[in-house]
Scaffold this motif. Structure first.
Motif, PDB file in Angstrom:
ATOM      1  N   VAL A   1       3.742 -17.126 -16.395  1.00 37.32           N
ATOM      2  CA  VAL A   1       3.371 -15.743 -16.126  1.00 37.32           C
ATOM      3  C   VAL A   1       2.592 -15.247 -17.341  1.00 37.32           C
ATOM      4  O   VAL A   1       3.085 -15.283 -18.464  1.00 37.32           O
ATOM      5  N   ALA A   2       1.357 -14.804 -17.102  1.00 42.74           N
ATOM      6  CA  ALA A   2       0.480 -14.381 -18.180  1.00 42.74           C
ATOM      7  C   ALA A   2       0.427 -12.864 -18.262  1.00 42.74           C
ATOM      8  O   ALA A   2       0.586 -12.161 -17.254  1.00 42.74           O
ATOM      9  N   SER A   3       0.200 -12.365 -19.469  1.00 40.94           N
ATOM     10  CA  SER A   3      -0.006 -10.930 -19.667  1.00 40.94           C
ATOM     11  C   SER A   3      -1.328 -10.735 -20.395  1.00 40.94           C
ATOM     12  O   SER A   3      -1.679 -11.501 -21.289  1.00 40.94           O
ATOM     13  N   TRP A   4      -2.064  -9.685 -19.973  1.00 37.57           N
ATOM     14  CA  TRP A   4      -3.367  -9.374 -20.585  1.00 37.57           C
ATOM     15  C   TRP A   4      -3.451  -7.857 -20.663  1.00 37.57           C
ATOM     16  O   TRP A   4      -4.035  -7.213 -19.807  1.00 37.57           O
ATOM     17  N   ALA A   5      -2.833  -7.306 -21.677  1.00 37.18           N
ATOM     18  CA  ALA A   5      -2.709  -5.850 -21.778  1.00 37.18           C
ATOM     19  C   ALA A   5      -2.518  -5.458 -23.237  1.00 37.18           C
ATOM     20  O   ALA A   5      -2.146  -6.291 -24.083  1.00 37.18           O
ATOM     21  N   ALA A   6      -2.771  -4.189 -23.516  1.00 36.66           N
ATOM     22  CA  ALA A   6      -2.536  -3.648 -24.855  1.00 36.66           C
ATOM     23  C   ALA A   6      -1.039  -3.578 -25.130  1.00 36.66           C
ATOM     24  O   ALA A   6      -0.210  -3.752 -24.230  1.00 36.66           O
TER      25      ALA A   6
ATOM     26  N   HIS B   1      -5.707 -20.925  -8.218  1.00 32.76           N
ATOM     27  CA  HIS B   1      -5.273 -20.845  -6.831  1.00 32.76           C
ATOM     28  C   HIS B   1      -3.819 -20.378  -6.782  1.00 32.76           C
ATOM     29  O   HIS B   1      -2.959 -20.864  -7.524  1.00 32.76           O
ATOM     30  N   ASP B   2      -3.539 -19.416  -5.922  1.00 33.76           N
ATOM     31  CA  ASP B   2      -2.190 -18.874  -5.722  1.00 33.76           C
ATOM     32  C   ASP B   2      -1.675 -18.056  -6.914  1.00 33.76           C
ATOM     33  O   ASP B   2      -0.472 -17.805  -7.014  1.00 33.76           O
ATOM     34  N   CYS B   3      -2.570 -17.650  -7.822  1.00 34.44           N
ATOM     35  CA  CYS B   3      -2.159 -16.786  -8.929  1.00 34.44           C
ATOM     36  C   CYS B   3      -2.296 -15.327  -8.496  1.00 34.44           C
ATOM     37  O   CYS B   3      -3.383 -14.891  -8.091  1.00 34.44           O
ATOM     38  N   GLU B   4      -1.210 -14.582  -8.589  1.00 33.18           N
ATOM     39  CA  GLU B   4      -1.208 -13.178  -8.194  1.00 33.18           C
ATOM     40  C   GLU B   4      -1.536 -12.311  -9.399  1.00 33.18           C
ATOM     41  O   GLU B   4      -0.960 -12.494 -10.486  1.00 33.18           O
ATOM     42  N   ALA B   5      -2.442 -11.345  -9.236  1.00 31.17           N
ATOM     43  CA  ALA B   5      -2.792 -10.404 -10.295  1.00 31.17           C
ATOM     44  C   ALA B   5      -2.176  -9.044  -9.986  1.00 31.17           C
ATOM     45  O   ALA B   5      -2.373  -8.497  -8.899  1.00 31.17           O
ATOM     46  N   ILE B   6      -1.427  -8.495 -10.944  1.00 33.10           N
ATOM     47  CA  ILE B   6      -0.713  -7.238 -10.741  1.00 33.10           C
ATOM     48  C   ILE B   6      -0.979  -6.303 -11.918  1.00 33.10           C
ATOM     49  O   ILE B   6      -0.895  -6.720 -13.086  1.00 33.10           O
ATOM     50  N   GLU B   7      -1.283  -5.052 -11.618  1.00 34.47           N
ATOM     51  CA  GLU B   7      -1.504  -4.058 -12.667  1.00 34.47           C
ATOM     52  C   GLU B   7      -0.180  -3.759 -13.352  1.00 34.47           C
ATOM     53  O   GLU B   7       0.876  -3.705 -12.713  1.00 34.47           O
ATOM     54  N   GLU B   8      -0.214  -3.564 -14.684  1.00 35.06           N
ATOM     55  CA  GLU B   8       1.036  -3.472 -15.438  1.00 35.06           C
ATOM     56  C   GLU B   8       1.913  -2.300 -15.011  1.00 35.06           C
ATOM     57  O   GLU B   8       3.148  -2.424 -14.943  1.00 35.06           O
TER      58      GLU B   8
END
Length: 518
Positions: free
Chosen positions: A67-72, A132-139
């Motif tokens: 699970v990746a995070s890309w946020a401040a 493929h099959d990676c879900e992107a969700i806003e924090e």
């Protein structure tokens, strides 16, 4: 009771158990996380980790998924290292300063199953960037779903050797490598740092380093291990750091040398630094001049120079009592680390003789994700004389150990300048330039040259005019031998920085090499 009075427990646990410590030690009602609009106690921190972990487990069924995070910096990025661990997942923090293409590489390389990020960053992704099959969700949506679900799963029973995080290097020397870290790596790193920094329950850490950076994560983990509070800060200007210190009563501040230089150039507001107890440095060596500036501006704070590498977290620290006498030393091994200086035959290097720094012990990472070739180069069997044995990190850094057992950085073998048959340490030239008091920062580079092998170019930051340029040239001629004299000095108003806040030597070398060839 401070952690320095507590036993140094060498037994690793699942990382998410960190949030259980405050409850068992009786400080659950104390502050743990100071957000912009909310303050969480340790009890509240534990509950939110529970809820976020429960939601993650309900969304991602396969244990060990990434699970990746890309946020401040904020609630999500501070909680996710522990929540992912509790859910049996592997956290992959992406530096928020990275661009779309770099984030896409990391997502594809690790095979992420979920990406949680800010809307602006998610919107920047293009078709094919997500696996493929990676879900992107806003924090915000992720945090709301976790709060509404109220599903808790309790402390994990993970094996401390299980993979828990993949931290990608900045990629300044090639494509980013994903360093694989276990529960034990991060747990023992937190215990070690909290212990030798003598952190206590009433400490407040200003987290200015990126949370995608190994020591950035440790800002959280070591503070919470000690029962203290963390203030996450993404700053635009160095003065924002000083303001935050004053506003929150900060006691612990970690930074890399370029930021320390900028902080010493500030006029600190009254009271901004009064409560600081410790300053910690990583990501590059301190100079004598910078040490003098820091100890003058912050006389009440202990200064901890440190050395480390992502592949083994921290390796060494210098006791603050020795900083005045040995300002440029790396110190000695931190708890749980064995640091060897090995000669080219694999034997212990003699006193004051140069050798490679080899890190052994339980802080050594598990290698590079999906990259056995580069893993084999850096992660090799420990030398025969190691007391730990097993796999060690062969750092590639050249150091020497003096008669007092203190380590001193010489340079990276692949960064040494080889000019006219001489092997030259860039650091020695840089220190001479800064010691002139004419420049604030300096980077010495070896630019390919048909006649010399490498020509020395020196990049400096400072206010320049013809008189200043002449003074610096005269100073270097006085302090350095002829073979170490720069062929050219480049003056800059600012140095380029990589995403971890360090001077980007690779981009400087690329720029100057291009100019030299044209």
């Amino acid at each position: 009771m401070t952690t320095s009075q507590m036993p140094l427990d060498p037994v690793p646990r699942p990382l998410d158990h960190l949030v259980e410590l405050a409850q068992t030690s009786g400080c659950g009602g104390a502050r743990a996380l100071l957000l912009r609009d909310e303050i969480l106690t340790h009890d509240e921190l534990r509950k939110r980790v529970d809820h976020l972990a429960g939601w993650l487990a309900s969304e991602i069924a396969v244990k060990g998924s990434r699970v990746a995070s890309w946020a401040a910096k904020g609630e999500l990025t501070c909680l996710l290292p522990l929540a992912a661990a509790r859910a049996g997942l592997v956290h992959v923090p992406i530096n928020p300063l990275l661009k779309r293409a770099q984030a896409a590489h990391i997502l594809g390389d690790c095979g992420a199953s979920m990406l949680i990020g800010t809307q602006a960053r998610l919107s920047s992704l293009e078709d094919g960037d997500l696996p493929h099959d990676c879900e992107a969700i806003e924090e915000g949506a992720a945090l709301a779903a976790a709060a509404q679900g109220r599903l808790t799963i309790g402390p994990s029973q993970a094996d401390p050797d299980d993979l828990i995080a993949i931290l990608y290097t900045s990629g300044s020397t090639g494509r980013p490598k994903g360093v694989m870290l276990s529960h034990a790596n991060l747990w023992l790193g937190a215990v070690s740092v909290a212990h030798y920094l003598k952190m206590a329950r009433d400490d407040v850490t200003l987290a200015v380093l990126p949370l995608s950076f190994d020591y950035g994560q440790n800002q959280l983990l070591s503070t919470w291990y000690a029962g203290g509070a963390v203030v996450p800060l993404d700053f635009l200007f160095p003065r924002d750091v000083a303001k935050a210190c004053a506003a929150h009563g900060v006691t612990t501040l970690a930074a890399v040398p370029p930021l320390w230089v900028q902080l010493t150039e500030l006029d600190w507001p009254d009271g901004a630094s009064a409560l600081l107890r410790r300053l910690t440095n990583s990501g590059g060596a301190l100079t004598t001049e910078l040490v003098n500036d820091l100890t003058t501006i912050f006389p009440q704070a202990d200064l901890y120079p440190m050395y480390g590498l992502t592949e083994a977290f921290r390796s060494t620290f210098l006791d603050p009592n020795l900083v005045e006498k040995h300002p440029t030393s790396m110190g000695k091994a931190i708890p749980f680390a064995e640091i060897l200086v090995v000669d080219d035959e694999g034997k212990p290097a003699l006193e004051n003789a140069e050798g490679e720094l080899v890190h052994c012990g339980p802080l050594v990472a598990q290698g590079y994700w999906n990259d056995p070739d580069r893993t084999a180069v850096r992660f090799k069997p420990a030398p025969e004389h190691s007391r730990y044995g097993g796999t060690a990190v062969w750092s590639g850094d050249r150091v020497r150990r003096d008669a007092d057992g203190l380590l001193h950085f010489v340079g990276r073998r692949d960064a040494m300048i080889k000019s006219a048959g001489n092997r030259i340490s860039p650091q020695e030239i840089e220190e001479a330039a800064i010691a002139s008091d004419l420049v604030s920062e300096a980077v010495a580079l070896g630019v390919p040259d048909e006649r010399l092998g490498h020509a020395i170019h020196l990049v400096v930051r400072g206010v320049t005019d013809a008189a200043q340029q002449a003074k610096l040239a005269r100073s270097l001629k006085q302090e350095l031998p002829n073979f170490m004299q720069p062929q050219k000095i480049h003056w800059r108003g600012a140095m380029p920085l990589n995403p971890n806040g360090k001077i980007d030597r690779t981009s400087l070398l690329r720029e100057i090499s291009s100019g030299a060839a044209s």
